[in-house]
Motif scaffolding. Structure first.
Motif, mmCIF file in Angstrom:
data_model
loop_
_atom_site.group_PDB
_atom_site.id
_atom_site.type_symbol
_atom_site.label_atom_id
_atom_site.label_comp_id
_atom_site.label_asym_id
_atom_site.label_seq_id
_atom_site.Cartn_x
_atom_site.Cartn_y
_atom_site.Cartn_z
ATOM 1 N N ILE A 85 0.839 -1.198 0.000
ATOM 2 C CA ILE A 85 0.000 0.000 0.000
ATOM 3 C C ILE A 85 0.876 1.251 0.000
ATOM 4 O O ILE A 85 2.097 1.183 0.134
ATOM 5 C CB ILE A 85 -0.953 0.028 1.217
ATOM 6 C CG1 ILE A 85 -0.168 0.310 2.507
ATOM 7 C CG2 ILE A 85 -1.733 -1.269 1.333
ATOM 8 C CD1 ILE A 85 -1.036 0.724 3.669
ATOM 9 N N ASP A 86 0.247 2.415 -0.123
ATOM 10 C CA ASP A 86 0.954 3.699 -0.138
ATOM 11 C C ASP A 86 1.284 4.128 1.288
ATOM 12 O O ASP A 86 0.556 4.895 1.921
ATOM 13 C CB ASP A 86 0.088 4.770 -0.812
ATOM 14 C CG ASP A 86 -0.123 4.485 -2.286
ATOM 15 O OD1 ASP A 86 0.850 4.629 -3.044
ATOM 16 O OD2 ASP A 86 -1.246 4.097 -2.663
ATOM 17 N N CYS A 87 2.404 3.617 1.782
ATOM 18 C CA CYS A 87 2.821 3.936 3.141
ATOM 19 C C CYS A 87 4.310 3.662 3.271
ATOM 20 O O CYS A 87 4.752 2.546 2.979
ATOM 21 C CB CYS A 87 2.037 3.093 4.150
ATOM 22 S SG CYS A 87 2.489 3.357 5.883
ATOM 23 N N GLY A 88 5.093 4.665 3.676
ATOM 24 C CA GLY A 88 6.479 4.403 3.982
ATOM 25 C C GLY A 88 7.516 5.008 3.068
ATOM 26 O O GLY A 88 7.332 6.069 2.483
ATOM 27 N N HIS A 89 8.632 4.272 2.915
ATOM 28 C CA HIS A 89 9.839 4.815 2.302
ATOM 29 C C HIS A 89 9.882 4.711 0.777
ATOM 30 O O HIS A 89 10.904 5.013 0.166
ATOM 31 C CB HIS A 89 11.066 4.145 2.908
ATOM 32 C CG HIS A 89 11.345 4.574 4.310
ATOM 33 N ND1 HIS A 89 10.590 4.134 5.380
ATOM 34 C CD2 HIS A 89 12.272 5.415 4.822
ATOM 35 C CE1 HIS A 89 11.056 4.682 6.494
ATOM 36 N NE2 HIS A 89 12.079 5.466 6.180
#
Length: 335
Positions: free
Chosen positions: A301-305
């Protein structure tokens, strides 16, 4: 009950390095100029300019500067320049019982503070972009949602959708668009089938939030019983540097510590880490955990580095749908 801070366009933003300072000073100045052009007033702390031995300053100085900004009625949002390595050092120097209700936004090592703050106080915190990543002339639509999310009123709702493309690797540069989104985004599920999840959001960067386990700042059970009695938790996590085996060990520790009690599901951000160990992959980790907990898991998903990323609010009630490579996150600012 969850308390949601208030944020409006034209607000005053305090930038303090709770973990690492911004060694690339020209990027910090550019972010300040860009945000001021957008109508915000920016207050830069002393810690943002310094960096030595994996931290911007001593734990006491970092905690004191953050606390001072939290106590300052003229500052509406605390926005670290970026993450780092040793934010956990400052927690014991913060009196969480006395802090005011205002937004703190960031990710990576900043998520240590975000999760600890919400668990200790019931004040919602925001896992999203870093201050320094808003220096571009253009901001992609996923990242730009941070303003609308933080401006949502208590009782209101906000919808975010999966990005169309993401950035594979980092390039600290001065281009008009900070992120170079070249790879197709595809949200995936363990079963390969569409899923729907509902629950109160909690999470962050697993590399660092796992170290809250067993401390006064990671008591998920006490938080749930005091602030969200009877409600399920929907976890979101992202992996910065862990191999598949280390990821597995960390998740098992969370399970044994009771963090996944009353869990409605888990969302994992895409990652360049997750290196396989003897053929054991991150996908194997997700399948094992889903089977053990009996809950759906969505990943990449769209989360993080690997930006861009959705702004997730710790404490908000979320409804998440994922299927056919796409995802929708609706967050309700439910007290």
């Amino acid at each position: 009950m969850i308390k949601y801070p208030v944020f409006k366009r034209g607000a005053t933003i305090g930038v303090t390095a709770t973990s690492s300072g911004a060694e690339l000073h020209h990027l910090l100045r550019k972010a300040k100029e860009r945000m001021e052009k957008r109508g915000y007033r920016i207050v830069l702390g002393e810690t943002v300019w310094t960096q030595e031995k994996a931290k911007s300053a001593s734990a006491e100085k970092r905690a004191a500067e953050w606390t001072k900004m939290m106590e300052n009625d003229e500052i509406d949002l605390i926005f670290p320049p970026w993450g780092g390595e040793l934010l956990i050092e400052i927690l014991e120097h913060i009196d969480f019982d006395k802090i005011k209700t205002k937004w703190v936004l960031g990710y990576s090592d900043t998520s240590t503070l975000l999760l600890a703050m919400t668990l200790k106080t019931g004040i919602a915190t925001a896992h999203g972009t870093n201050f320094i990543d808003l220096r571009g002339e253009e901001t992609d639509e996923t990242t730009a949602m941070w303003e609308k999310v933080l401006s949502t009123e208590t009782g209101g709702s906000i919808t975010q959708r999966s990005s169309r493309k993401y950035q594979r690797s980092w390039q600290q540069n001065d281009s008009p668009c900070v992120f170079h989104l070249t790879e197709e985004t595809r949200w995936k599920t363990v079963t390969g089938q569409p899923v729907k999840l509902k629950g109160r959001l909690l999470g962050g960067c697993i590399d660092v939030i796992r170290h809250l386990i067993g401390t006064p700042y990671g008591d998920v059970r006490a938080f749930r019983e005091k602030h969200l009695p009877g409600e399920p938790i929907l976890w979101y996590m992202e992996n910065c540097e862990l191999s598949a085996a280390d990821l597995r060990r960390s998740l098992v520790q969370m399970k044994l510590a009771g963090w996944f009690d009353h869990c409605a599901g888990i969302l994992f951000g895409r990652s360049k880490a997750n290196e396989p160990v003897e053929g054991y992959t991150a996908e194997d980790v997700y399948r094992d955990l889903s089977s053990e907990l009996g809950v759906p898991i969505v990943y990449d998903i769209d989360c993080g580095h690997q930006p861009p990323q959705i702004t997730f609010v710790n404490g908000a009630f979320a409804e998440v749908e994922a299927g056919n490579g796409k995802g929708v996150v609706v967050q309700h600012f439910k007290p």
